[in-house]
Design an enzyme around this catalytic site. Structure first.
Site, PDB file in Angstrom:
ATOM      1  CG  HIS A 218      -2.554   0.834   0.991  1.00 37.56           C
ATOM      2  ND1 HIS A 218      -1.690   2.556   1.161  1.00 37.56           N
ATOM      3  CD2 HIS A 218      -3.517   0.745   0.679  1.00 37.56           C
ATOM      4  CE1 HIS A 218      -3.251   2.303   0.935  1.00 37.56           C
ATOM      5  NE2 HIS A 218      -3.786   1.611   0.757  1.00 37.56           N
TER       6      HIS A 218
ATOM      7  CG  ASP B 238      -8.358  -4.009  -3.439  1.00 38.65           C
ATOM      8  OD1 ASP B 238      -9.446  -4.651  -2.499  1.00 38.65           O
ATOM      9  OD2 ASP B 238      -7.524  -3.194  -3.940  1.00 38.65           O
TER      10      ASP B 238
HETATM   11  N1  CMC Z   1       3.882  -7.725  -4.848  1.00 40.96           N
HETATM   12  C1  CMC Z   1       5.594  -7.409  -4.627  1.00 40.96           C
HETATM   13  N2  CMC Z   1       6.501  -6.160  -4.906  1.00 40.96           N
HETATM   14  C2  CMC Z   1       5.905  -5.133  -5.008  1.00 40.96           C
HETATM   15  C3  CMC Z   1       3.987  -5.355  -4.898  1.00 40.96           C
HETATM   16  C4  CMC Z   1       3.958  -6.871  -4.713  1.00 40.96           C
HETATM   17  N3  CMC Z   1       1.853  -6.930  -4.640  1.00 40.96           N
HETATM   18  N4  CMC Z   1       4.080  -3.686  -3.943  1.00 40.96           N
HETATM   19  C5  CMC Z   1       5.480  -2.992  -3.832  1.00 40.96           C
HETATM   20  N5  CMC Z   1       6.284  -4.035  -4.548  1.00 40.96           N
HETATM   21  C6  CMC Z   1       7.228  -3.757  -4.604  1.00 40.96           C
HETATM   22  C7  CMC Z   1       8.020  -2.774  -5.700  1.00 40.96           C
HETATM   23  O1  CMC Z   1       8.004  -3.579  -6.759  1.00 40.96           O
HETATM   24  C8  CMC Z   1       8.614  -1.871  -5.078  1.00 40.96           C
HETATM   25  O2  CMC Z   1      10.237  -2.716  -4.788  1.00 40.96           O
HETATM   26  P1  CMC Z   1      11.847  -2.248  -5.322  1.00 40.96           P
HETATM   27  O3  CMC Z   1      11.233  -1.497  -4.443  1.00 40.96           O
HETATM   28  O4  CMC Z   1      12.607  -3.289  -5.438  1.00 40.96           O
HETATM   29  O5  CMC Z   1      11.542  -1.203  -6.582  1.00 40.96           O
HETATM   30  C9  CMC Z   1       8.321  -1.919  -3.572  1.00 40.96           C
HETATM   31  O6  CMC Z   1       8.015  -2.626  -3.259  1.00 40.96           O
HETATM   32  C10 CMC Z   1       7.293  -0.184  -3.549  1.00 40.96           C
HETATM   33  O7  CMC Z   1       7.070  -0.602  -4.409  1.00 40.96           O
HETATM   34  P2  CMC Z   1       5.857   0.851  -5.103  1.00 40.96           P
HETATM   35  O8  CMC Z   1       5.289   0.395  -6.251  1.00 40.96           O
HETATM   36  O9  CMC Z   1       7.019   1.996  -5.929  1.00 40.96           O
HETATM   37  O10 CMC Z   1       5.077   0.659  -4.307  1.00 40.96           O
HETATM   38  P3  CMC Z   1       3.891   2.110  -4.634  1.00 40.96           P
HETATM   39  O11 CMC Z   1       3.261   2.755  -3.048  1.00 40.96           O
HETATM   40  O12 CMC Z   1       3.745   2.989  -5.805  1.00 40.96           O
HETATM   41  O13 CMC Z   1       2.735   0.931  -4.607  1.00 40.96           O
HETATM   42  C11 CMC Z   1       0.613  -0.218  -5.240  1.00 40.96           C
HETATM   43  C12 CMC Z   1       1.703   0.522  -4.075  1.00 40.96           C
HETATM   44  C13 CMC Z   1      -0.481  -0.794  -4.014  1.00 40.96           C
HETATM   45  C14 CMC Z   1       0.251   0.391  -6.099  1.00 40.96           C
HETATM   46  C15 CMC Z   1       1.627  -1.550  -4.492  1.00 40.96           C
HETATM   47  O14 CMC Z   1       1.998  -2.659  -3.557  1.00 40.96           O
HETATM   48  C16 CMC Z   1       1.126  -2.299  -5.902  1.00 40.96           C
HETATM   49  O15 CMC Z   1       1.371  -2.342  -6.576  1.00 40.96           O
HETATM   50  N6  CMC Z   1       0.385  -3.812  -4.754  1.00 40.96           N
HETATM   51  C17 CMC Z   1      -0.167  -4.654  -5.369  1.00 40.96           C
HETATM   52  C18 CMC Z   1      -1.908  -4.148  -5.746  1.00 40.96           C
HETATM   53  C19 CMC Z   1      -2.577  -4.049  -5.216  1.00 40.96           C
HETATM   54  O16 CMC Z   1      -3.287  -4.895  -4.268  1.00 40.96           O
HETATM   55  N7  CMC Z   1      -3.789  -2.776  -4.924  1.00 40.96           N
HETATM   56  C20 CMC Z   1      -4.771  -2.291  -3.862  1.00 40.96           C
HETATM   57  C21 CMC Z   1      -4.138  -1.371  -3.217  1.00 40.96           C
HETATM   58  S1  CMC Z   1      -5.161  -1.061  -1.503  1.00 40.96           S
HETATM   59  C22 CMC Z   1      -7.102  -0.625  -2.387  1.00 40.96           C
HETATM   60  C23 CMC Z   1      -6.834   0.202  -3.169  1.00 40.96           C
HETATM   61  O17 CMC Z   1      -5.472   1.476  -2.883  1.00 40.96           O
HETATM   62  O18 CMC Z   1      -7.666   0.933  -3.991  1.00 40.96           O
END
Ligand code: CMC
Length: 429
Positions: A308, A365
């Site tokens: 998140h 989720d």
């Molecule tokens: N699986 C694997 N790696 C992950 C995941 C994941 N679900 N989420 C983040 N990472 C890694 C990402 O690759 C990055 O690694 P590195 O530092 O080595 O490059 C690190 O963690 C930070 O990730 P980020 O993408 O910079 O983080 P963010 O804050 O931009 O993204 C997120 C947040 C929710 C989009 C992301 O965690 C994600 O894609 N999760 C899966 C989709 C999901 O479950 N979304 C629902 C979110 S909650 C409800 C809502 O908002 O609607």
């Protein structure tokens, strides 16, 4: 503590004010930075540390896992309140008293029907259309039926009417989008039922039989909708605010929010989680393979329902939903093998250095889809359920933005393209 910050640029010091919120969150106000420095801006792709507004609606502390609507804890609201009370709280600032609640409920039930011509638009969609696309289109189409709503400056009465209308009609339109997908006749609202019961009946009743709403389903839905009702400046809410900032109507702004919510990194994750769990089940339950895929930087796969932007210890909504999933499945006597896979995946991920070091935890989720499934709701409808829940939050944020007279949303950029070059005729390219 200091109430200004200093930026030193090319040897010159600029003082910028610090603003502080009621929960002592601090921000450097950079709104005058460009003017002071003669053109320097700030950059923060994905707005990871950019405050877009001051808001009195929702407080969340991502480190401590706190979420409150208008000061009330999400745990207490989910346990004790109804979705319509919470909607009122978010939109109007306080929990309604008895009289306000009675008026609010009767105003909403008065508007649950949608114009019959909406059905003609619905008929134009192919029967397998994803309900999120249908929902977003039909909410936008409401502008055609209520042209007075087009100008949000016209009168507060019109805005209040649009608020009531959209809350009242969203369940009807959402249920119709589902019926279109499965090729069944649509159901009309039943105003003798409460908000959640009515929606469940419109989803599941058929002309072939008498349908009674199981209170286990309506109570579970009430809790889920409350948990999704607002989440401050997330992707879809920011979309609603930014579209509304151009003085677009409430319906257009909400329609844009629905499209933003649909993406798998946002609300679409609840559908993606179940699809992922099903895939793991079909592969013989090999959770390790999927954890490895999620960790592999050459593989675009992510563990859906994990991570998140703001929660870095746990998502309080996920904690409540995980407990509720056990409860609802027990009460309904459902034994869903994907629940075991979800538990195994969570346990393995929480012990894995990759997830620990990046503070990746199950989010709202991860378990919600398991409850929806147990309730008999098909996977493509999961994000529609999220939409129904998030609606009051979008409205509250849109209204606050309008009442605060916020300027049109328009970020800056740093241009990295070609410098000026002469036009080339077709034959010379
Ligand atoms: N699986 C694997 N790696 C992950 C995941 C994941 N679900 N989420 C983040 N990472 C890694 C990402 O690759 C990055 O690694 P590195 O530092 O080595 O490059 C690190 O963690 C930070 O990730 P980020 O993408 O910079 O983080 P963010 O804050 O931009 O993204 C997120 C947040 C929710 C989009 C992301 O965690 C994600 O894609 N999760 C899966 C989709 C999901 O479950 N979304 C629902 C979110 S909650 C409800 C809502 O908002 O609607």
């Amino acid at each position: 503590m200091s109430n200004t910050a200093q930026i030193i640029l090319d040897g010159k010091t600029y003082e910028l004010p610090i603003i502080e919120g009621t929960e002592r969150e601090r921000a450097i106000d950079i709104s005058k930075l460009r003017a002071l420095t003669g053109g320097v801006t700030t950059i923060d792709p994905g707005y990871k540390n950019t405050g877009a507004t001051e808001s009195a609606i929702t407080f969340l502390d991502g480190e401590k896992g706190i979420l409150r609507y208008r000061g009330y804890s999400i745990e207490e609201l989910a346990e004790r309140s109804t979705f319509l009370e919470v909607a009122y709280l978010l939109i109007y600032g306080d929990l309604p008293n008895e009289e306000q609640l009675t008026t609010w409920k009767s105003d909403i039930t008065l508007h649950t029907l949608v114009h019959e011509e909406i059905k003609n638009i619905l008929d134009g969609f192919p029967s397998n259309a994803h309900p999120m696309g249908v929902l977003s289109s039909l909410i936008s189409a409401l502008t055609a039926f209520y042209p007075k709503s087009l100008d949000p400056n016209r009168s507060m009465d019109q805005v209040d009417l649009s608020i009531v209308r959209i809350i009242a009609k969203m369940p009807t339109i959402a249920a119709w989008a589902f019926k279109n997908e499965i090729g069944h006749p649509v159901n009309y609202p039943d105003n003798t039922l409460n908000y959640c019961e009515n929606f469940i009946k419109m989803l599941f009743a058929t002309p072939a039989e008498i349908y009674h709403v199981d209170p286990v389903l309506s109570n579970a839905l009430n809790k889920l909708l409350i948990l999704h009702a607002d989440h401050e400046q997330n992707c879809s809410t920011s979309t609603v605010r930014i579209v509304g900032s151009s003085q677009a109507s409430l319906y257009s702004s909400i329609s844009a929010g629905i499209s933003a919510l649909w993406g798998p990194l946002h609300g679409g994750a609840n559908q993606a989680v179940i699809e992922m769990l099903e895939e793991i089940k079909a592969s013989g339950g090999d959770t390790k393979k999927y954890l490895d895929k999620a960790k592999d930087k050459n593989d675009p796969f992510r563990l859906m329902g994990f991570g998140h932007r703001v929660y870095k210890n746990f998502d309080p909504r996920a904690t409540i939903i995980k407990k509720a999933a056990d409860d609802v499945l027990n009460k309904l006597g459902v034994n869903d093998p994907v629940l075991e896979i979800a538990r195994g995946l969570e346990e393995a991920a929480l012990k894995d250095e990759y997830f620990i070091s990046r503070k990746l935890y199950p989010n709202v989720d991860f378990y919600s889809g398991i409850i929806y499934r147990a309730m008999g709701i098909p996977t493509e409808m999961f994000t529609v359920m999220f939409t129904l829940g998030r609606l009051p939050g979008w409205i509250a944020q849109w209204k606050e933005m309008r009442e605060n007279n916020e300027p049109i949303g328009r970020p800056r950029q740093i241009y990295t393209g070609h410098n000026s070059r002469p036009y080339m005729e077709l034959g010379e390219r």
